[in-house]
Each structure stands twice: as structure tokens, then as C-alpha cells.
Design an enzyme around this catalytic site. Sequence first.
Site, PDB file in Angstrom:
ATOM      1  N   ASP A  12      -4.576   2.431   3.944  1.00  0.00           N
ATOM      2  CA  ASP A  12      -3.833   1.689   2.924  1.00  0.00           C
ATOM      3  C   ASP A  12      -4.678   0.539   2.388  1.00  0.00           C
ATOM      4  OD1 ASP A  12      -1.704   3.351   3.341  1.00  0.00           O
ATOM      5  OD2 ASP A  12      -0.520   1.923   4.510  1.00  0.00           O
ATOM      6  N   LYS A  39       2.193   8.409   5.832  1.00  0.00           N
ATOM      7  CA  LYS A  39       3.554   8.522   6.371  1.00  0.00           C
ATOM      8  C   LYS A  39       3.568   9.132   7.779  1.00  0.00           C
ATOM      9  CE  LYS A  39       5.362   8.770   1.716  1.00  0.00           C
ATOM     10  NZ  LYS A  39       5.608   7.331   1.585  1.00  0.00           N
ATOM     11  N   ALA A  41       1.110   9.206  10.100  1.00  0.00           N
ATOM     12  CA  ALA A  41       0.518   8.282  11.079  1.00  0.00           C
ATOM     13  C   ALA A  41       1.441   7.095  11.322  1.00  0.00           C
ATOM     14  CB  ALA A  41      -0.845   7.813  10.580  1.00  0.00           C
ATOM     15  N   ASN A  42       2.067   6.579  10.262  1.00  0.00           N
ATOM     16  CA  ASN A  42       2.975   5.439  10.446  1.00  0.00           C
ATOM     17  C   ASN A  42       4.117   5.815  11.391  1.00  0.00           C
ATOM     18  OD1 ASN A  42       1.468   4.023   8.584  1.00  0.00           O
ATOM     19  ND2 ASN A  42       2.917   4.213   6.911  1.00  0.00           N
ATOM     20  N   GLY A 221      17.964   1.545   1.962  1.00  0.00           N
ATOM     21  CA  GLY A 221      17.424   0.181   1.874  1.00  0.00           C
ATOM     22  C   GLY A 221      18.381  -0.816   2.483  1.00  0.00           C
ATOM     23  N   GLY A 250      10.503   2.993   5.356  1.00  0.00           N
ATOM     24  CA  GLY A 250      11.075   4.321   5.616  1.00  0.00           C
ATOM     25  C   GLY A 250      10.423   4.942   6.850  1.00  0.00           C
ATOM     26  N   ASP A 251       9.127   4.748   6.993  1.00  0.00           N
ATOM     27  CA  ASP A 251       8.418   5.309   8.160  1.00  0.00           C
ATOM     28  C   ASP A 251       8.848   4.590   9.438  1.00  0.00           C
ATOM     29  OD1 ASP A 251       7.052   6.915   6.341  1.00  0.00           O
ATOM     30  OD2 ASP A 251       5.474   5.419   6.080  1.00  0.00           O
ATOM     31  N   GLY A 286       2.320  -5.379   5.182  1.00  0.00           N
ATOM     32  CA  GLY A 286       1.613  -4.152   5.540  1.00  0.00           C
ATOM     33  C   GLY A 286       2.522  -3.075   6.095  1.00  0.00           C
ATOM     34  N   SER A 290       3.195  -4.111  10.426  1.00  0.00           N
ATOM     35  CA  SER A 290       4.545  -4.700  10.455  1.00  0.00           C
ATOM     36  C   SER A 290       5.420  -4.085  11.553  1.00  0.00           C
ATOM     37  CB  SER A 290       5.220  -4.509   9.094  1.00  0.00           C
ATOM     38  OG  SER A 290       5.548  -3.148   8.882  1.00  0.00           O
TER      39      SER A 290
HETATM   40  O1  RIB Z   1       5.348   5.190   3.417  1.00  0.00           O
HETATM   41  C1  RIB Z   1       4.279   4.296   3.262  1.00  0.00           C
HETATM   42  C2  RIB Z   1       2.998   5.059   3.258  1.00  0.00           C
HETATM   43  O2  RIB Z   1       2.963   5.877   2.114  1.00  0.00           O
HETATM   44  C3  RIB Z   1       1.767   4.197   3.173  1.00  0.00           C
HETATM   45  O3  RIB Z   1       1.258   3.861   4.431  1.00  0.00           O
HETATM   46  C4  RIB Z   1       0.817   5.042   2.336  1.00  0.00           C
HETATM   47  O4  RIB Z   1      -0.319   5.422   3.039  1.00  0.00           O
HETATM   48  C5  RIB Z   1       1.633   6.237   1.861  1.00  0.00           C
HETATM   49  O5  RIB Z   1       1.376   7.347   2.601  1.00  0.00           O
END
Ligand code: RIB
Length: 300
Positions: A12, A39, A41-42, A221, A250-251, A286, A290
Amino acid sequence: MTIAVIGSNMVDLISYTHRMPAEGETIEAPDFRMGCGGKGANQAVVASRLGAEVVMVSRVGNDIFADSTLQNFEDNGISTKHVLRTDATSGVAPIFVDPDSRNSIIIVKGANALLTPDDVERAREDIARCELIVLQLEIPLETVYAAVALGNELNIPVLLNPAPASPALDLDRIRDVSFLVPNETELELLTGMPVASLDDVTKATQVLLAAGISNVVVTLGERGALWARADGETLIEATQVRPIDTTGAGDAFIGCFSTSWVGSRDVESAIRASNEYAAASVTRHGTQTSYAWADGRLPE
Ligand code: RIB
């Protein structure tokens, strides 16, 4: 608790702007941060930080971003056994966040676009140990469909986060997922129905339930999340916070929901925990920067 995340990773590149530039205009932004995202990895990082063992199936490129992404998985306790190096660029996401915490994201999929059904098949033995398979749409749709089919074959519940929204997603091929978790925009695109009011959202979820999906959880939200299933729907309200950066919220919700649900098998309490976790994440900058650990610790 073991969870498979079959999905993307990105680096990002976040610019915090006073406003979005007009066409042909150059503007100065006061702040910039770079961090690991994507998404898949998050969601994997949240699940791992909250106590799950994560089997990550993904592809990185052959550049310096790949090295930092692999290191980041390791640092977060996620094995890179099924994170394959690819002769391509790594996924990157230029992101713009305005003073009202709204974000605009461009994704360049790079190696993520080369994650194949064979990659999923190669990870079969480790996926078979998992209690939930988590998917998003930053990888090819055929790979998503293969993962849904593998989940059904192995009798493992599948959660699909249909993000970013894709008009090409074939509802027939994802009808067997246990959880579909769209936001309002994705719900609108999936169903072709309006989502302006809560009543609209409820009607749109009925289309998905009628298509055979057992649970639809719509993230709304600051309004919380609506859980719809055959015998009714429940709105679970969100904790109210002052957001500074909603990127990756969302992630945060999905990573937390996955871990909580696998731990408790209680959808409502998992949504409650995820609302709270995602709300806390938007009070920090971030994406992965975060996300807190289970004991409340935050990344430095
Ligand atoms: O959902 C947020 C993510 O969307 C970000 O980290 C970005 O990399 C995109 O994949």
C-alpha cells in the site's frame, strides 16, 4: 483455530491529501505512508494477530516488494510455504485518503493475477486442516471458484468477501459458500438492487439467500452490519468512533469475524466483536498498521 486465506497481497502506497486532484492537476499531499496490504493479506494478518493459525495461499512478484511482503507474513506468524514467487511485479495499491477519512484505491494486481486453481490444489493438504476458507476477489475468479469447490469437497465452510466488486462474479458458482460478506456497494453490484435504505439492503440480501447462500453479512460502516439468513435478519450496530483512515476496515472486520466465528460458531457475537475491532482500526492510520493484537498491542 486454523484458517486458510486464499487471496491477494499488495504494498500500500498511501497519500493523505487535502483533496483529490482534478484531471491534469498536480497537488501536494502533506503525508505519505507505505505498508503491507492487499485484502487477502490484511485479513490473514488480522486473523493471525487474533490467535488463528493461518494457511496463506498467495503469489508475490520478483521485486523488493516481494521481499518485504514475505518478511511481513513471517513477522506476523504466517507461514510462507504457499506464498509463491512469480516472474511478475508484486501487487501494489496507490491509495488516497482525504481529511474526511474517505479513501480511493487503485490496485495493480501484478502477481496476484497469476494465482491459479493449481496453486490452491498444491496447498490441499494444509487447507484440509482448516476450519474456514476465506476468499476475496483480488485474484482470478477461476481460482476463487476452485477454492469454493475444494471447500465443499473437504466439507470446510467458505467465507467470500466479494471485494473489490466484480460484475463477472457468477452467483451459481459461489452459491455453496457459508458466508458472503459484501459492503453496500458490492451488494448493489451483485444484485442490481438499490441499497440506499436498510430496507433496500434487506431486500437485496434476499436475492442472495434465494440464490442458495446460507448467510449474508453486509458491512454498513458506521451503521454496523446486517446479518441475513433464511429465518430472518439482525442489524448489529457499530461502536461510534471518530475515523481518521477507513482504509482496510472491511478487512479488519473479516479477519476478526473469521477468527471469532471459528472460535465460537456464534455469528452474532462474531459480528459484534468484528464491528468493534473494525471501528477501532479506523481511528489509526494505514491498513495492517491499524490492526491490534488480541492483547490490545499495536504495531510500532
Ligand atoms: O481493503 C484495503 C486494501 O485494498 C488495501 O490494503 C489495498 O491493498 C487494497 O487491496
